[in-house]
Design an enzyme around this catalytic site. Sequence first.
Site, PDB file in Angstrom:
ATOM      1  N   PHE A  23       0.813  -1.228   0.000  1.00 30.63           N
ATOM      2  CA  PHE A  23       0.000   0.000   0.000  1.00 30.63           C
ATOM      3  C   PHE A  23       0.843   1.273   0.000  1.00 30.63           C
ATOM      4  CE2 PHE A  23      -2.159  -3.306   2.517  1.00 30.63           C
ATOM      5  CZ  PHE A  23      -3.198  -3.595   1.657  1.00 30.63           C
ATOM      6  N   ASP A  92       8.099  -5.599 -11.902  1.00 34.47           N
ATOM      7  CA  ASP A  92       7.219  -5.401 -10.736  1.00 34.47           C
ATOM      8  C   ASP A  92       7.266  -6.643  -9.848  1.00 34.47           C
ATOM      9  OD1 ASP A  92       5.533  -3.915  -9.161  1.00 34.47           O
ATOM     10  OD2 ASP A  92       3.706  -4.475 -10.241  1.00 34.47           O
ATOM     11  N   GLU A  93       6.957  -6.481  -8.579  1.00 37.49           N
ATOM     12  CA  GLU A  93       6.939  -7.584  -7.601  1.00 37.49           C
ATOM     13  C   GLU A  93       8.266  -8.348  -7.610  1.00 37.49           C
ATOM     14  OE1 GLU A  93       4.569  -7.833  -5.504  1.00 37.49           O
ATOM     15  OE2 GLU A  93       2.701  -7.140  -6.443  1.00 37.49           O
TER      16      GLU A  93
END
Length: 194
Positions: A23, A92-93
């Site tokens: 988040f 990403d990730e």
Amino acid sequence: MFIEPIYRSQRSGWIEVICGSMFSGKTEELIRRLKRARIANQKVEIFKPAKDTRYDERRVISHDENALLSKPIVRSADLLQVAQETEVIGIDEAQFFDDDLTRHCQDLALAGKRIIVAGLDMDFRGQPFGPMPALMAVSEYITKVHAICPHCGNLATHSYRLAESEETFLLGETDHYEPRCRYCFSLGAILHFP
Ligand code: ZN
């Protein structure tokens, strides 16, 4: 805010890391940079680990639906299939990739690519996550983004797991986590919402 170096005056590429808790807006920041590269008419490719299937398999998607197409890959070595003419590579990730990711990113940077890596810097135990610490060590630029701790309003650096499980991570189950500051993270279950 991250300002891009002057790309074409460099003799090699470089590595940028965007890290933080859940988040914290990591993917949004990755997308922001990739969109700016596209505006500059640079060829962009985006990769993510194939096991991240929480949304559309072919997209890097952030929580605000601000999405770009990506290629799911299984191993970090699959990055080497990147097209010769690609100038900017988004990942990403990255925390879910194997440790060889660091070496492949360095090779691609030396070959002239700009690499932008986004990932969780810590797992739900507060421990450094996968190849992220090594990537941060060898990168030229690091941006640590923060969420807000819902308990005290301070900057959140940790991803607290609300669900009881001993799996290393419950992938993509964002309902099962909340961002917390260092102090509230240390309090653990005392702070559980009813
Ligand atoms: Zn807090």
